[in-house]
Design a protein around this motif. Structure first.
Motif, PDB file in Angstrom:
ATOM      1  N   ASP A  46       0.725  -1.569  -0.269  1.00 16.47           N
ATOM      2  CA  ASP A  46       0.307   0.026   0.193  1.00 16.47           C
ATOM      3  C   ASP A  46       0.603   1.223   0.119  1.00 16.47           C
ATOM      4  OD1 ASP A  46      -2.650  -1.419   0.130  1.00 16.47           O
ATOM      5  OD2 ASP A  46      -1.688  -1.889   2.121  1.00 16.47           O
ATOM      6  N   LEU A  47       1.832   0.930   0.716  1.00 17.17           N
ATOM      7  CA  LEU A  47       3.043   3.122   0.757  1.00 17.17           C
ATOM      8  C   LEU A  47       4.678   2.403   0.143  1.00 17.17           C
ATOM      9  CD1 LEU A  47       2.999   4.992   2.470  1.00 17.17           C
ATOM     10  CD2 LEU A  47       3.767   3.921   3.888  1.00 17.17           C
ATOM     11  N   LEU A  48       4.424   2.875  -1.072  1.00 18.41           N
ATOM     12  CA  LEU A  48       6.177   3.104  -1.273  1.00 18.41           C
ATOM     13  C   LEU A  48       6.382   4.602  -0.871  1.00 18.41           C
ATOM     14  CD1 LEU A  48       8.349   2.237  -2.599  1.00 18.41           C
ATOM     15  CD2 LEU A  48       7.532   2.900  -4.673  1.00 18.41           C
ATOM     16  N   ASP A  49       7.576   3.990   0.460  1.00 15.25           N
ATOM     17  CA  ASP A  49       8.086   5.497   1.248  1.00 15.25           C
ATOM     18  C   ASP A  49       9.410   5.755   0.526  1.00 15.25           C
ATOM     19  OD1 ASP A  49       9.766   7.655   3.068  1.00 15.25           O
ATOM     20  OD2 ASP A  49       9.604   6.390   4.487  1.00 15.25           O
ATOM     21  N   THR A  50       9.837   7.203   0.055  1.00 16.16           N
ATOM     22  CA  THR A  50      11.153   7.648  -0.474  1.00 16.16           C
ATOM     23  C   THR A  50      11.318   8.930   0.241  1.00 16.16           C
ATOM     24  OG1 THR A  50      12.302   8.113  -3.009  1.00 16.16           O
ATOM     25  CG2 THR A  50      10.249   9.107  -1.927  1.00 16.16           C
ATOM     26  N   GLN A  51      10.790   9.079   1.547  1.00 18.33           N
ATOM     27  CA  GLN A  51      12.002  10.059   2.163  1.00 18.33           C
ATOM     28  C   GLN A  51      12.032  11.761   1.926  1.00 18.33           C
ATOM     29  OE1 GLN A  51      15.691   8.110   2.862  1.00 18.33           O
ATOM     30  NE2 GLN A  51      14.784   6.474   3.896  1.00 18.33           N
TER      31      GLN A  51
END
Length: 213
Positions: free
Chosen positions: A156-161
């Motif tokens: 559900d979530l792709l974190d790239t900061q």
């Protein structure tokens, strides 16, 4: 401060923070506001990448050489650049990899590692850390494969900061920290396994059906 461990990393990601090393190796924890994420469902590869994908120029593998991917990512991009990936960070993430929670997507030509990326998987959240390439388009193909993996495994979530020009090309957007934490908590309540997808026709179908740059 005690040596960074895999448990420290797990605690940090669950609470929305992540470590980076200063030039002297000192570790600091960050929680950007706003936070950069890449919507998994709306990513579309650039038109220029489609011929590369269709030609299958690269052999794509998952978790074949995690530590080497990290070491290539840790190399300075230029003479004036410094790296935030210290030896302590490499050791802690490699420990996390052995626990099955940190992963690499790698691209090869003639069995030579030429590009890749790595990140952390918890629940249905994937936290992208860094990528590298020694051959043009090698990291872009790795990222495309990452997206296909996340889609098929129902992440559900792709974190790239942090937002920057590199992640913008993959469709990164900024959201308030409060919104990020809400998405993170929801993703952590679910389960997914970061395993190599059964691509078969899926890989080519995704290329053909993708939109514009």
């Amino acid at each position: 401060m005690n040596k960074l461990t895999a448990d420290d990393l797990i605690y940090g990601y669950i609470h929305g923070i992540f470590p980076m090393a200063d030039a002297d190796g000192t570790l600091y924890w960050y929680a950007p506001d706003p936070r950069a994420v890449i919507p998994i469902d709306t990513y579309k590869p650039a038109h220029s990448l489609r011929p590369i994908l269709n030609k299958k120029q690269f052999d794509v593998r998952i978790n074949t050489d995690f530590e080497q991917v990290m070491r290539y990512c840790s190399l300075p991009r230029s003479e004036t650049d410094s790296t935030w990936i210290s030896e302590e960070i490499i050791n802690a993430y490699t420990e996390l990899h052995h626990m099955g929670l940190a992963h690499s997507v790698e691209t090869y030509i003639d069995n030579r590692l030429v590009g890749g990326l790595y990140g952390v998987s918890l629940g249905t959240a994937f936290f992208g850390e860094s990528m590298f390439h020694h051959v043009s388009n090698a990291s872009k193909v790795a990222f495309h494969y990452l997206i296909l993996t996340l889609r098929q495994q129902k992440f559900d979530l792709l974190d790239t900061q942090f937002i920057n020009d590199n992640v913008k090309r993959y469709g990164a957007i900024e959201i308030p920290k409060s919104a990020y934490m809400k998405q993170l908590k929801a993703a952590l309540r679910k389960k997914a396994r970061f395993t190599e997808p059964v691509l078969a026709h899926l890989f080519n179908d995704q290329v053909e059906d993708s939109g514009t740059e």
